[in-house]
Design an enzyme around this catalytic site. Structure first.
Site, PDB file in Angstrom:
ATOM      1  CB  SER A 132      -0.579  -0.106   1.517  1.00  0.00           C
ATOM      2  OG  SER A 132      -2.039  -1.220   1.123  1.00  0.00           O
ATOM      3  CG  HIS A 203      -5.518  -1.700   4.114  1.00  0.00           C
ATOM      4  ND1 HIS A 203      -6.836  -2.028   3.289  1.00  0.00           N
ATOM      5  CD2 HIS A 203      -5.007  -0.318   2.637  1.00  0.00           C
ATOM      6  CE1 HIS A 203      -6.046  -2.118   1.833  1.00  0.00           C
ATOM      7  NE2 HIS A 203      -5.665  -1.254   1.740  1.00  0.00           N
TER       8      HIS A 203
END
Length: 267
Positions: A132, A203
């Site tokens: 990410s 997330h």
């Protein structure tokens, strides 16, 4: 949810190229590396009334390790892996496609469905992690009220560098940069609550935990502009997703790996 591959209609593939928001797809050859390779997957979320328009899509790399750079995933020169030998599914790009639907968390549904689909197809997979970006880091640094002298010196040095940082520079500044990343990801808060970083909020809110920080992981212009190249692995541990999700929503707790906890405590 649909699998998008090289047999998908060209009109949809063209939209995948256009809508990719994290790691630019530089034409058809680049797209082929992401949808036609045996160790890569791309899944799209569609609505019945918009069959030719993906709402969101996620790109997945099948690996036998936790990657530490995005280049190792995107490179056309990488070694291909038999999917049956893969132990790890890496979610390396999630792109919302429809501006009018921004803020609706389709990604939550998509990730869970993709995990279930991958588990059915490849029962040998043990880990589900992300690669990410950290898009809010430099923005936060510009507005952070108090940074110590060492951090200020580091930021000045980083801003003086171009994308091709020397190994000597990286070695000299890795410890301090890692400390800054941990401070940002665990301590920096958004004015509306929760972590400052939008990808982290997404997330963690879906039940993942912060697994690993990767310095010098993205040498692209965007990667340097957002976070001096830092990327993060969030892990979706299937046994603790619901517990992490509840702890984050009800108490604001950020779950992280033992390594990150130790480094945070130390600094």
């Amino acid at each position: 949810m649909e699998v998008i591959n090289w047999s998908t209609p060209a009109a949809i593939l063209e939209k995948i190229i256009a809508y990719e928001a994290v790691h630019e797809i530089k034409g058809w050859d680049d797209l082929r590396l992401r949808v036609a390779e045996k160790d890569r997957r791309l899944y799209g979320f569609f609505h019945a009334s918009m069959r030719s328009e993906p709402l969101i899509f996620v790109e997945v790399a099948l690996t036998d390790h936790t990657p530490t750079t995005i280049e190792s995933i995107l490179s056309g020169e990488r070694e291909r892996l038999d999917p049956n030998e893969a132990t790890t599914a890496v979610f390396y790009s999630i792109s919302n496609c429809q501006a009018g639907l921004r803020g609706i968390s389709f990604g939550n549904f998509l990730i869970k469905q993709v995990v279930e689909e991958l588990k059915r197809e490849l029962p040998n997979l043990k880990r589900f992690i992300t690669m990410s970006p950290v898009p809010g880091l430099r923005k936060w640094v510009d507005t952070a009220p108090e940074l110590d002298e060492n951090t200020t010196t580091l930021i000045h040095a980083l801003n003086e560098q171009d994308r091709d940082m020397s190994e000597e520079f990286k070695n000299q500044n890795s410890t301090q940069l890692n400390r800054l990343a941990i401070q940002y990801l665990l301590d920096a808060k958004h004015k509306k609550g929760g972590p400052f970083d939008p990808v982290s909020r997404f997330h963690l809110g879906n039940g993942a935990h912060l697994e690993q920080i990767n310095l010098w992981a993205n040498s692209s212009e965007k990667g340097i502009a957002d976070s001096w190249g830092i990327m993060v692995n969030y892990e979706y541990d299937l046994k603790s997703i619901e517990k992490n999700h509840e702890a984050f929503l009800s108490e604001g707790k950020i779950k992280s790996s033992t390594t990150i906890k130790k480094l945070h405590k130390k600094h």
